[in-house]
Design a protein around this motif. Sequence first.
Motif, PDB file in Angstrom:
ATOM      1  N   VAL A 104      81.247  -7.303 118.823  1.00 61.36           N
ATOM      2  CA  VAL A 104      82.040  -6.627 119.849  1.00 61.36           C
ATOM      3  C   VAL A 104      83.443  -6.458 119.297  1.00 61.36           C
ATOM      4  O   VAL A 104      84.102  -7.433 118.937  1.00 61.36           O
ATOM      5  CB  VAL A 104      82.050  -7.431 121.159  1.00 61.36           C
ATOM      6  CG1 VAL A 104      83.064  -6.837 122.139  1.00 61.36           C
ATOM      7  CG2 VAL A 104      80.660  -7.447 121.779  1.00 61.36           C
ATOM      8  N   THR A 105      83.873  -5.205 119.185  1.00 64.58           N
ATOM      9  CA  THR A 105      85.166  -4.922 118.577  1.00 64.58           C
ATOM     10  C   THR A 105      85.803  -3.728 119.271  1.00 64.58           C
ATOM     11  O   THR A 105      85.103  -2.784 119.653  1.00 64.58           O
ATOM     12  CB  THR A 105      85.000  -4.633 117.065  1.00 64.58           C
ATOM     13  OG1 THR A 105      86.235  -4.201 116.509  1.00 64.58           O
ATOM     14  CG2 THR A 105      83.951  -3.573 116.811  1.00 64.58           C
ATOM     15  N   PRO A 106      87.136  -3.737 119.472  1.00 65.07           N
ATOM     16  CA  PRO A 106      87.796  -2.645 120.200  1.00 65.07           C
ATOM     17  C   PRO A 106      87.554  -1.275 119.591  1.00 65.07           C
ATOM     18  O   PRO A 106      87.524  -0.270 120.300  1.00 65.07           O
ATOM     19  CB  PRO A 106      89.280  -3.034 120.131  1.00 65.07           C
ATOM     20  CG  PRO A 106      89.282  -4.515 119.924  1.00 65.07           C
ATOM     21  CD  PRO A 106      88.079  -4.810 119.097  1.00 65.07           C
ATOM     22  N   GLY A 107      87.361  -1.204 118.280  1.00 65.39           N
ATOM     23  CA  GLY A 107      87.163   0.080 117.629  1.00 65.39           C
ATOM     24  C   GLY A 107      85.716   0.492 117.518  1.00 65.39           C
ATOM     25  O   GLY A 107      85.406   1.505 116.870  1.00 65.39           O
ATOM     26  N   GLY A 108      84.818  -0.244 118.168  1.00 65.61           N
ATOM     27  CA  GLY A 108      83.392   0.051 118.058  1.00 65.61           C
ATOM     28  C   GLY A 108      82.955   1.196 118.954  1.00 65.61           C
ATOM     29  O   GLY A 108      83.754   1.796 119.681  1.00 65.61           O
ATOM     30  N   ARG A 109      81.656   1.487 118.918  1.00 64.97           N
ATOM     31  CA  ARG A 109      81.079   2.552 119.739  1.00 64.97           C
ATOM     32  C   ARG A 109      80.655   1.980 121.087  1.00 64.97           C
ATOM     33  O   ARG A 109      80.308   0.804 121.210  1.00 64.97           O
ATOM     34  CB  ARG A 109      79.872   3.160 119.020  1.00 64.97           C
ATOM     35  CG  ARG A 109      80.208   3.769 117.671  1.00 64.97           C
ATOM     36  CD  ARG A 109      78.963   4.261 116.959  1.00 64.97           C
ATOM     37  NE  ARG A 109      78.354   5.387 117.664  1.00 64.97           N
ATOM     38  CZ  ARG A 109      77.165   5.888 117.350  1.00 64.97           C
ATOM     39  NH1 ARG A 109      76.449   5.331 116.380  1.00 64.97           N
ATOM     40  NH2 ARG A 109      76.680   6.921 118.020  1.00 64.97           N
ATOM     41  N   GLU A 110      80.672   2.839 122.091  1.00 65.68           N
ATOM     42  CA  GLU A 110      80.302   2.416 123.432  1.00 65.68           C
ATOM     43  C   GLU A 110      78.916   1.778 123.426  1.00 65.68           C
ATOM     44  O   GLU A 110      77.975   2.301 122.830  1.00 65.68           O
ATOM     45  CB  GLU A 110      80.304   3.614 124.380  1.00 65.68           C
ATOM     46  CG  GLU A 110      79.925   3.251 125.816  1.00 65.68           C
ATOM     47  CD  GLU A 110      79.755   4.454 126.713  1.00 65.68           C
ATOM     48  OE1 GLU A 110      80.021   4.346 127.928  1.00 65.68           O
ATOM     49  OE2 GLU A 110      79.341   5.518 126.201  1.00 65.68           O
ATOM     50  N   ALA A 111      78.795   0.638 124.105  1.00 68.26           N
ATOM     51  CA  ALA A 111      77.516  -0.068 124.189  1.00 68.26           C
ATOM     52  C   ALA A 111      77.398  -0.702 125.572  1.00 68.26           C
ATOM     53  O   ALA A 111      78.288  -1.439 125.998  1.00 68.26           O
ATOM     54  CB  ALA A 111      77.416  -1.133 123.103  1.00 68.26           C
TER      55      ALA A 111
END
Length: 314
Positions: free
Chosen positions: A200-207
Motif C-alpha cells: 500500500v503506497t500513496p503513489g500506487g494504483r487504485e485498489a
Amino acid sequence: MTTTIELAGDIPCELAGKRLDAVLAQMFPDYSRGRIQQWIEAGAVEVAGVQPRLRQKVNGGESVRIHATLDLPGRDVAEDLPLDLVHEDEHLLVINKPAGLVVHPAAGHPQGTLVNALLHHAPELAHLPRAGIVHRLDKDTSGLLVVARTLAAHTDLVRQLQARTVGRQYLALVQGTLVAGGTIDAPIGRHPVDRKRMAVTPGGREAITHYRVDTRFPCHTLLRVNLETGRTHQIRVHLAHRHHPIVGDPVYGGRLRRPGGLSDRAGKVLQDFRRQALHATCLTLDHPDGSGSHQWQCDPPQDMQTLLAALGED
C-alpha cells in the motif's frame, strides 16, 4: 512476433457526434477501445484519408481505414498436463486451478504452466494474447480462472474486467479474529525497497477490496472477499495492511506463529500449511455469446478443507 491487419468501413451516420475511438470500437468489436486508441496515436488510422486526433468526433459517413500491426503471442510449448475444467464451450473455458501451478511461463518456470496445458487442450489459443487468459491467480492461490477461446471473447472479457462487472469472490483464512466485514480502499504499487513485493503506497494504483466474515475460529477468521479492482497480490497486500494477513502467506504473512490454545492436531495442520490460504471460489460474468450472466463455483482444495476442519474442531 507481429502480424499486419487491414480494417476498413464507413462510419454509420447514426453515430454522428460520438468520439472516434468509441465509434471504431463499436465498428470493429474484435478489438478493444484501448487498442484502437493506441492505433490512432500511432498514426495507423485514417478517416476520410486524413490521420485523425484521438478525441475528435465523427460526422457520420466518413470512410475509415486501419493499417496496424498486432503482437502475436510467443511460441510457448503445448504440454499434456491435467486440467480441471469446470466449464467449456466454443467461446471460453473456466478452469479450477490447483495451488502450485504457475499461470504464465516465465524465467523460473518456462514450462509446466497453465498456459502450456491450455495450448495442448485448445491449440487455437496460440493465436490469442496470453493464450486467452484475461486475469491471473498467484502460483499458490487455487480456484476459478476464465480463459477466452476467440479474439472477440477476449476483447469482451477484458472490457468487462475494465468495467468492473466481473464478480470474483475468494475464501481467505486470515490471522486474528474480525467481528465484521468492511471495505479496504488503499492504492497498491511496488514496495519502495523490495521491488519483488507489492505494498500500500500513496503513489500506487487504485485498489478496492470488499470482505465479510464467513466463519470465526478462536484465533483465525474465514473471510469471503470480493475484488472490485484486480491489482497484483491485492487481497494479500490489503489484508496484511489491515494486520490480518492470510494464513501461510510466505511474503506478506510474517513469521509463522502458533497461536496459544490450539489443539495439537490443529497446530500441526497449521504448521504444515505452507501456502497462502486463498481460494477463488466464485466467478460471475456476462457470457460473450450474449446469453446473459453466468456463475461458476468450486470448493476449496483438500489441503485448505483439512485446515478449516482442524480449526473448526477447536
